[in-house]
Each structure stands twice: as structure tokens, then as C-alpha cells.
Scaffold this motif. Structure first.
Motif, mmCIF file in Angstrom:
data_model
loop_
_atom_site.group_PDB
_atom_site.id
_atom_site.type_symbol
_atom_site.label_atom_id
_atom_site.label_comp_id
_atom_site.label_asym_id
_atom_site.label_seq_id
_atom_site.Cartn_x
_atom_site.Cartn_y
_atom_site.Cartn_z
ATOM 1 N N ASN A 161 14.404 32.254 41.240
ATOM 2 C CA ASN A 161 15.726 32.224 40.607
ATOM 3 C C ASN A 161 15.670 31.537 39.254
ATOM 4 O OD1 ASN A 161 17.548 33.556 42.477
ATOM 5 N ND2 ASN A 161 17.098 31.889 43.889
ATOM 6 N N ASP A 162 14.859 30.464 39.141
ATOM 7 C CA ASP A 162 14.682 29.811 37.844
ATOM 8 C C ASP A 162 14.052 30.778 36.851
ATOM 9 O OD1 ASP A 162 15.744 27.505 38.822
ATOM 10 O OD2 ASP A 162 13.820 26.517 39.153
ATOM 11 N N ARG A 163 13.117 31.562 37.318
ATOM 12 C CA ARG A 163 12.447 32.497 36.412
ATOM 13 C C ARG A 163 13.398 33.588 35.933
ATOM 14 N NH1 ARG A 163 7.029 34.370 39.186
ATOM 15 N NH2 ARG A 163 6.999 35.725 37.346
ATOM 16 N N LEU A 164 14.324 34.011 36.794
ATOM 17 C CA LEU A 164 15.314 34.983 36.334
ATOM 18 C C LEU A 164 16.158 34.406 35.201
ATOM 19 C CD1 LEU A 164 16.699 36.741 39.543
ATOM 20 C CD2 LEU A 164 15.281 37.721 37.739
ATOM 21 N N GLY A 165 16.484 33.111 35.291
ATOM 22 C CA GLY A 165 17.215 32.477 34.207
ATOM 23 C C GLY A 165 16.419 32.477 32.912
ATOM 24 N N ILE A 166 15.119 32.236 33.008
ATOM 25 C CA ILE A 166 14.266 32.254 31.818
ATOM 26 C C ILE A 166 14.170 33.668 31.262
ATOM 27 C CG2 ILE A 166 11.902 31.885 31.015
ATOM 28 C CD1 ILE A 166 11.779 29.605 33.136
ATOM 29 N N ILE A 167 14.093 34.657 32.143
ATOM 30 C CA ILE A 167 14.047 36.052 31.695
ATOM 31 C C ILE A 167 15.342 36.420 30.972
ATOM 32 C CG2 ILE A 167 14.057 38.438 32.542
ATOM 33 C CD1 ILE A 167 12.034 37.457 34.707
ATOM 34 N N ALA A 168 16.472 35.960 31.495
ATOM 35 C CA ALA A 168 17.744 36.217 30.812
ATOM 36 C C ALA A 168 17.761 35.564 29.435
ATOM 37 C CB ALA A 168 18.906 35.701 31.666
ATOM 38 N N ALA A 169 17.206 34.351 29.354
ATOM 39 C CA ALA A 169 17.141 33.678 28.051
ATOM 40 C C ALA A 169 16.276 34.467 27.074
ATOM 41 C CB ALA A 169 16.591 32.266 28.230
ATOM 42 N N ARG A 170 15.202 35.049 27.579
ATOM 43 C CA ARG A 170 14.343 35.863 26.718
ATOM 44 C C ARG A 170 15.081 37.110 26.230
ATOM 45 N NH1 ARG A 170 9.636 37.320 30.288
ATOM 46 N NH2 ARG A 170 9.208 38.711 28.525
ATOM 47 N N MET A 171 15.910 37.693 27.096
ATOM 48 C CA MET A 171 16.724 38.832 26.660
ATOM 49 C C MET A 171 17.633 38.434 25.515
ATOM 50 S SD MET A 171 17.899 40.638 30.230
ATOM 51 C CE MET A 171 16.719 41.219 31.449
ATOM 52 N N GLN A 172 18.296 37.277 25.662
ATOM 53 C CA GLN A 172 19.188 36.796 24.624
ATOM 54 C C GLN A 172 18.431 36.539 23.320
ATOM 55 O OE1 GLN A 172 22.565 36.425 24.598
ATOM 56 N NE2 GLN A 172 22.389 35.823 22.453
ATOM 57 N N ALA A 173 17.171 36.111 23.436
ATOM 58 C CA ALA A 173 16.363 35.812 22.261
ATOM 59 C C ALA A 173 15.774 37.063 21.618
ATOM 60 C CB ALA A 173 15.245 34.848 22.639
ATOM 61 N N GLY A 174 16.015 38.241 22.199
ATOM 62 C CA GLY A 174 15.525 39.485 21.614
ATOM 63 C C GLY A 174 14.116 39.865 22.005
ATOM 64 N N GLU A 175 13.555 39.187 23.008
ATOM 65 C CA GLU A 175 12.173 39.461 23.399
ATOM 66 C C GLU A 175 12.071 40.717 24.265
ATOM 67 O OE1 GLU A 175 10.275 36.121 25.184
ATOM 68 O OE2 GLU A 175 10.920 34.706 23.626
ATOM 69 N N ASP A 176 10.839 41.185 24.444
ATOM 70 C CA ASP A 176 10.558 42.305 25.339
ATOM 71 C C ASP A 176 10.708 41.846 26.785
ATOM 72 O OD1 ASP A 176 9.953 43.928 23.203
ATOM 73 O OD2 ASP A 176 7.794 43.607 23.326
ATOM 74 N N VAL A 177 11.458 42.579 27.565
ATOM 75 C CA VAL A 177 11.610 42.312 28.994
ATOM 76 C C VAL A 177 11.607 43.652 29.709
ATOM 77 C CG1 VAL A 177 13.149 41.478 30.818
ATOM 78 C CG2 VAL A 177 12.877 40.142 28.718
ATOM 79 N N ALA A 178 10.832 43.743 30.792
ATOM 80 C CA ALA A 178 10.733 44.988 31.563
ATOM 81 C C ALA A 178 11.148 44.740 33.007
ATOM 82 C CB ALA A 178 9.316 45.537 31.507
ATOM 83 N N ILE A 179 11.962 45.650 33.541
ATOM 84 C CA ILE A 179 12.454 45.566 34.916
ATOM 85 C C ILE A 179 12.098 46.866 35.620
ATOM 86 C CG2 ILE A 179 14.489 45.289 36.384
ATOM 87 C CD1 ILE A 179 15.851 44.053 33.828
ATOM 88 N N ALA A 180 11.254 46.795 36.630
ATOM 89 C CA ALA A 180 10.882 47.977 37.408
ATOM 90 C C ALA A 180 11.843 48.140 38.568
ATOM 91 C CB ALA A 180 9.456 47.856 37.921
ATOM 92 N N CYS A 181 12.270 49.367 38.803
ATOM 93 C CA CYS A 181 13.143 49.701 39.930
ATOM 94 C C CYS A 181 12.334 50.642 40.814
ATOM 95 C CB CYS A 181 14.425 50.356 39.439
ATOM 96 S SG CYS A 181 15.276 49.404 38.153
ATOM 97 N N TYR A 182 11.831 50.128 41.938
ATOM 98 C CA TYR A 182 10.866 50.845 42.764
ATOM 99 C C TYR A 182 11.508 51.168 44.102
ATOM 100 C CZ TYR A 182 6.268 51.827 44.919
ATOM 101 O OH TYR A 182 5.187 52.420 45.536
#
Length: 750
Positions: A161-182
Motif C-alpha cells: 500500500n505504501d508503494r502504491l502511494g509512491i507510484i501515485a506520486a510518480r504519476m503526479q511528477a510526470g514519470e513513466d508508470v505501467a499498470i498491467a491488467c492480467y
């Protein structure tokens, strides 16, 4: 015995022989004790022994769902389930779990065995948990030990859950983020249109987002990119119809479908959504489904990816009627197991099954089972759009969550992402909202000044824009007015309404300042995700307020007396200037107002028997009359007054800025004799016509003839919105008498 000198450490350590003696004994206990968990060092600090670390590590393994079994590869051991690990003390050292088939009696490892000699390493063989799992375990223990040059609390092994928060912060910062839907067909997009099936020869040879643009993975990508204004956010649609978890297909094909897919790669997050095909087979597949899910989750974790489990979609099929899939098996077996697995692994879970049922059963937007799931199994475009909205909540935490009642959002809240700064506020203590944002000059033109992402979990949420009297800028200074837009995320439609300028001058501090109390009812919000935006016009000056969301049916026509009953009030001359209002209803159903291009109509049936008395048609929420003498708190109302002398109607703009004497300006009068008896039926309308504010009074509840018409411009304009219903009585008027006034009926037609 210990000397316990407590000599300071110094820069080179203590050279006192007594300290050397104590250190030697402590080191012996730290290294060789099989009973002590910790021992004090010579300075009195508690130090964990190797035996203590061994116990902590085994406890941490169990917290991760891994359980060491007695024995080792060297001495022999037995693995009876996939949650168990067997230690190897010689290279390659580690704790190994078995991912292959476990025969009756368990996976037996004879004494003197090697990893290679008992099945080798692989997804369906031995997996060494000594690296990623050991790091994760140390992270759970809070260790700061360095392993292979990396801290144990390396970001890959933080809580998920902490990592999801960091991933959201990266989205806000304009970084590359990939989410697989399997997953299966519920991911691929079966029953959405348009659709090209995801090829399986070979698996992982297409970008399915292009083939299924209305499936929820593509929709999720679109929403997240819009929220964060970040085109570097990507989702991978790795959905394959007819495929299953229980038979090992999901584990065996994960790398091909996601990681080695030339269009995809190693994701930051993988949402796992298999299940509806598992229950298509007779009998129960729960044990195999759980076993294979555990294997897949561990593989995803070992790749450095955050796993997320998703429950099966709600479906209408029922095994009692011959269907192979049964919604009870999906909900009560598979989904229950998934929830337990999410707890076991400490990972997030999206309960698509419950969320979809809540949406279908509670929305009032026209989405029903028979159209949204016409094959009783697969949701169409709207269902996928709603799933994407639900998945968005994993990655964004600044929603305005509306669960009913009332909720106000100030113009400077972070949830509005407002444009402005603290120097641009009107900050007066008597403002109900605390202040508003103002641009006296240089306002950004055609700019999103406020943006709210609203999640509504009630079916009858309505958006109210809390405008101000004399809002925004002078007449003639703009060609494009500001507007309020609401976007929904089922088909992406946008409803925009222009705010009507009062045509007056921009308020300045201490002059003509009002609370944000002109409630403009914009629209009903969709069940789910809504984007609300205040877009500025093209003028240089701008003054804007906030929003309110209310749970209300807002039925038309709206009965102002509903829940109030008979509204009659008695007044005596000694009252002086007196006001009695119909209270503001919690759902604002006694509120009326119009955006540009709209008309508000209020039908009334009232009794007024005396002079200098009237009924309020529109008033501010703070308009009570008996207020402190504060110029900045001017509250306004539109009042219909009966003139006894001439038996006519008179329409006034009333302002209260002191406790004893209101000021009023006459808007217009009817012909003599139009209000000859105390009881009067009529209708009041307000709208913008050819750039002016037009107020009209008719002589009938519906239809009838206009008996008073007034066109107002500039600073003479009256309110455009407000609460409906109330009385004014002037006990100081010459020859005034005690009286009783009554509103028999009053209805709003928005």
C-alpha cells in the motif's frame, strides 16, 4: 561475571582489558546461544543474537505466508503445501519453496539432496526465497542491514500500500508508470465494442488497448492520464478469454503476456483478475485456484511489481438453471478466497463484484442489468467504464468523496486544484466560506481555475455552485463568460453552463462584499466518477467561489412547503422591521437559480392583509435581517410587496447591512388594482434576455398575463439564485397594524 565499566567507546574503541573480557563473552553469546534472543552489550544496549534473528526471520517468513519445515536439503525434509520452505545450508543457500505438483504424502527431499537433483529451479519447481523474500522479511522487521549494497527497506520491498502511494506520486511528477491488467475475458473486453480479440498464437503479440479501446484497462489509462496530466502512464491489457488460473495457464503465460510482450514490459503494478472460467468447470476448483494464485503472486512480487487482486465481476448466471457458472460459487468461494489471499500477502484488492452490484442496483442513471450485461456474464462498455473508475481509486487519493448529506468545498481547497494564491483571497471573518479567490486584474483567460474529482456513491447527488452577488466582472469587459463544466466517464460527455454576470463592478475589500450564498444548481452527478471544472472567461478581472454537493431528489416542480407544512406567521407593530423565513432545507430543495440560458419560475399562493409587508422570492442563505451592522455582510433578497394604497404589486431588491433598517430599491410596479384582496396567486420568473436580467410577474399560477416586467443591467441587477420563501414586515410604517401572513403554496419550476 562482567566488569561493566561503561568506559566510553572513543575513536579507536576501549583498550581496557576488562572491556576486552566483556566483549569476548558478549560475542560468544551473540554467536552461539540457542536460547537467548538478545544480550546487553558492555554499554548496556540490547543486542539481538543470531538465534534471535533466526526466530525473527522465521516469524517474518510466516507473516509473508511462508513456513519453514523441519530439516534441510542436507538432512532431508518434506514439503506438503506451497506455503512451506525448506532450507539449504550449502550453496546455493536459501529457503526454497516448491511450485510444482505436490503428491500425496508431500514432496519428499531425501538427505543429501541438491536443488538440481530434486526438480531444479523454475515457476513450477523450486524457487529460492533467500533474496527477494529475505529482503522483504527484513523490511517487515524494520532492519537497516545492507544486503548486496542495497538497504533491506529498498523501495521494492516496502509495504504494497505504501508503494502504491509512491507510484501515485510518480504519476503526479510526470514519470513513466505501467499498470498491467492480467485476466480473462472480463479484462480482454468481451462484449465491448469495438473489439478485436487478443491473439493467443502466440500469447503476448499485441497491444490489446488498441484492439479494445472501451475495455476497462484502456479506460483506466485515459482517466489516470487526465487526472495527472501525464501521458507517460500506461496500462497493459493482458486479458485472454476462456483462460483460467486453476489449471496453471495464468502462471505459465504471465511472462509471455506481460513482461516479454514487445508492446509491454515489466509493470509497476499488476492487477490479477481471473476466476469466471475456473467456476465454469463442474465441481469446486477452489484449492487449485488458491494454489496457482499464490504462485503467481510470488512471481509478481519477485519481479519487483506490486500485485493487486480483483474479485470476479458480478454476473447474473445461476447454476440452478443449468448454467455452468454460478454467481454464488463466484462470490462465496472464489471471491472469499481472494480476500483471504489479499490479507495473507498484504496486498490491495479491488472488489469489482461488489462495486458492480452496488452500481447496477443503486444508480438512477439508466444503467440496468438487462442492458449492461445482456449475456448474463460480460459487462458492456458502460460496465467497463465503471470498472475503470473504480480502479482509479487505487492510484488517486484526492477525490471529493460524497457519501450523502451535504459537503462544501472551498475555492482554495487542494481538492479543487485552484489557480491562485493566498494574496488573491478576500479574507473576511464574516464570510461563511472564509474567503474567496479574486483577481483584480490579470486573471488567466479561458483557464481551469478549479478542478474537482468527485466520487459519488449515492444516486441523487446534485452539484451546487456557490456564487456571489455581483459575481466576477463588469458588463462589457468580456466576450466569453466563465462556465461550470461536469464531465462523466461512461461516455465522456461534458455538460457546461455559463455563469451569468451580474453586470456590476468587481467587488473590492470592504465594499459590496457578500458571502458565497447564491446557490446555482448545476446538475445531478453520475453515480461514480465526475470531473467538475470552473473555467474562466476572457476578462481580466475574476472573482470566484466554491461548491456544495447535496443529496437531494430535486424533483420538479419542487414544493417549497414540503416537510414544512402550513407556513403562517403573526407580526405586531412592536416588532419593527421583522423577517420570518422558511428554513433552508438540508437538501436545498427550496433553492432556485439559473445559469445563462435557463429560466427560474416560482409559483406562489400567499395572503398579505396589511401595508409594507411582502414575501421573499429569492434570498441569500445568510439573509436573516437582524445582523450586526457590518457593511461587508450585505445580504440581499428579491421581495414581492403588496401596496395597500394602490392595491398593486411592487418588486424590490432588499439589502440588509444593519440590524435595524434595511435598504431597498424598487425594481418595478404593476398597475393599480392587481392585488385587491389579501390572497393572491401568481408566478415570478427570472432569466437573462439579450444581455439583461429580466424579471416578470404573472397574474396566474401557470400561464396568465404579465403584470410586471423589469429589465435590469449593471449594478442595478438583483440576485440570480437563492433560497425561496419568507416574509418581511415593517412595523414602523405609518398606520401599520398587527397582522398574520401565510404562504398557502409555493412551487419552484427550475
Amino acid at each position: 561475571m562482567r566488569y561493566n565499566t561503561k568506559n566510553p567507546l572513543g575513536t579507536d574503541g576501549s583498550s581496557d582489558p576488562r572491556d576486552l573480557y566483556d566483549n569476548a563473552g558478549n560475542l560468544d553469546l551473540l554467536s552461539n546461544s540457542k536460547t537467548l534472543i538478545s544480550v546487553p552489550d558492555r554499554l548496556g544496549l540490547s543486542r539481538t543474537t543470531l538465534h534471535g534473528y533466526d526466530l525473527k526471520f522465521k516469524n517474518a517468513l510466516e507473516a509473508l505466508g511462508l513456513y519453514p519445515v523441519p530439516g534441510s536439503f542436507e538432512s532431508g525434509g518434506v514439503i506438503t503445501n506451497i506455503n512451506q520452505v525448506l532450507q539449504r545450508t550449502t550453496p546455493p543457500e536459501g529457503f526454497f519453496s516448491w511450485g510444482g505438483e505436490i503428491p500425496p504424502g508431500g514432496k519428499v527431499v531425501p538427505a543429501g539432496s541438491t536443488v538440481a537433483g530434486t526438480g531444479g529451479e523454475g515457476v513450477t519447481a523450486w524457487t529460492n526465497r533467500n533474496d527477494a523474500t529475505f529482503r522483504a522479511a527484513l523490511a517487515l522487521l524494520g532492519s537497516n542491514v545492507l544486503i548486496a549494497g542495497l538497504p533491506a527497506a529498498d523501495i521494492r520491498y516496502a509495504s504494497f500500500n505504501d508503494r502504491l502511494g509512491i507510484i501515485a506520486a510518480r504519476m503526479q511528477a510526470g514519470e513513466d508508470v505501467a499498470i498491467a491488467c492480467y485476466g480473462d475475458s472480463t479484462v480482454e473486453g468481451i462484449n465491448t465494442t469495438p473489439l478485436v480479440r487478443n491473439p493467443t498464437s502466440p500469447v503476448g503479440s499485441a497491444d490489446q488497448n488498441l484492439n479494445a479501446p472501451n475495455a476497462w484497462p484502456a479506460k483506466l489509462q485515459s482517466i489516470l492520464r487526465e487526472i495527472y496530466n501525464n501521458s507517460n502512464i500506461k496500462t497493459y491489457n493482458a486479458g485472454y478469454a476462456n483462460q483460467r488460473m486453476d489449471n496453471g495457464w495464468a502462471v505459465a503465460n504471465y511472462d509471455a503476456a506481460v513482461i516479454n510482450n514487445p508492446f509491454y514490459g515489466v509493470p509497476d503494478v499488476t492487477i490479477v483478475a481471473f476466476g469466471l472460467n475456473d467456476i465454469a468447470i463442474s465441481g469446486s476448483q477452489i484449492a487449485d485456484h488458491v494454489t496457482q494464485t499464490r504462485i503467481l503472486l510470488r512471481k509478481i512480487i519477485d519481479d519487483g511489481t506490486v500485485p493487486v487482486l480483483a474479485t470476479t465481476d458480478a454476473e447474473a448466471q445461476n447454476g440452478q438453471f443449468g448454467n455452468t457458472r454460478d454467481h454464488k460459487e463466484a462470490r462465496r468461494e472464489l471471491d472469499s478466497a481472494k480476500k483471504s489471499l489479499a490479507i495473507e500477502f498484504g496486498i490491495p484488492l479491488i472488489d469489482f463484484g461488489q462495486l458492480l452490484k452496488d452500481w447496477i442496483q443503486n444508480n438512477t442513471d439508466g444503467y440496468v442489468w438487462t442492458t449492461e450485461q445482456d449475456d448474463n456474464l460480460h459487462f458492456s462498455n458502460d460496465g467497463h467504464a465503471y470498472k475503470a473508475q473504480c480502479a482509479t481509486k487505487l492510484f488517486f487519493n484526492d477525490f471529493v468523496e460524497f457519501n450523502g448529506g451535504q459537503q462544501s468545498i472551498n475555492s482554495w481547497s487542494s481538492q479543487t486544484a485552484y489557480v491562485g494564491d493566498s494574496a488573491s483571497f478576500f479574507k473576511l471573518s464574516n464570510n461563511a466560506q472564509g474567503g474567496n479567490v479574486v483577481y483584480a486584474s490579470g486573471a488567466p483567460a479561458l483557464t481551469d481555475m478549479m478542478t474537482l474529482w468527485v466520487w459519488s456513491s449515492v444516486p441523487n447527488a446534485h452539484l451546487i455552485y456557490l456564487g456571489t452577488d455581483n459575481e466576477f466582472y463588469s458588463a462589457g469587459t468580456y466576450t466569453i463568460p466563465p462556465k461550470i463544466s461536469v464531465k462523466e466517464f461512461f461516455n465522456g460527455s461534458v455538460l457546461s453552463k455559463n455563469i451569468i454576470s451580474a453586470g456590476g463592478s468587481l467587488p473590492t475589500s470592504g465594499i459590496n462584499y457578500r458571502r458565497s450564498d447564491e446557490p446555482f444548481i448545476h446538475s445531478k452527478l453520475k453515480y461514480g466518477l465526475n470531473k467538475v471544472t470552473y473555467v474562466s472567461g476572457d476578462a481580466a478581472t475574476l472573482f470566484y467561489a466554491g461548491f456544495k454537493i447535496v443529496e437531494s431528489e430535486m424533483v420538479l416542480p419542487g414544493n417549497v412547503l414540503a416537510g414544512v407544512g402550513r407556513f403562517a406567521k403573526s407580526f405586531v407593530v412592536a416588532d419593527g422591521h421583522s423577517i420570518k423565513n422558511i428554513p433552508a432545507k438540508s437538501d436545498l430543495s427550496n433553492t432556485a437559480g439559473c445559469f445563462d440560458g435557463e429560466k427560474v419560475s416560482i409559483s406562489f399562493d400567499v395572503s398579505i392583509a396589511t401595508r409594507s409587508a411582502g414575501v421573499f422570492l429569492l434570498r441569500g442563505q445568510g439573509f436573516t435581517g437582524l445582523e450586526a451592522a457590518v457593511t461587508n455582510n450585505q445580504q440581499t433578497a428579491i421581495m414581492l410587496l403588496r401596496s395597500i394604497t394602490n392595491n398593486r404589486l411592487e418588486l424590490y431588491r432588499v439589502t440588509y447591512s444593519s440590524a435595524t433598517n434595511p435598504s431597498s430599491s424598487l425594481i418595478g410596479v404593476s398597475a393599480d388594482g392587481t392585488w385587491a384582496t389579501p390572497r393572491k396567486e401568481g408566478r415570478f420568473e427570472i432569466e437573462k434576455v439579450a444581455g439583461v436580467q429580466r424579471l416578470t410577474v404573472y397574474d396566474a399560477w401557470a400561464g396568465g398575463n404579465a403584470i410586471l416586467t423589469a429589465d435590469l443591467t449593471g449594478t442595478s441587477t438583483a440576485r440570480w439564485a437563492g433560497l425561496v420563501g419568507g416574509f418581511y414586515y415593517n412595523g414602523t410604517a405609518p398606520s401599520q397594524v398587527d397582522t398574520t401572513m401565510e404562504i398557502h403554496n409555493m412551487v419552484i419550476n427550475r
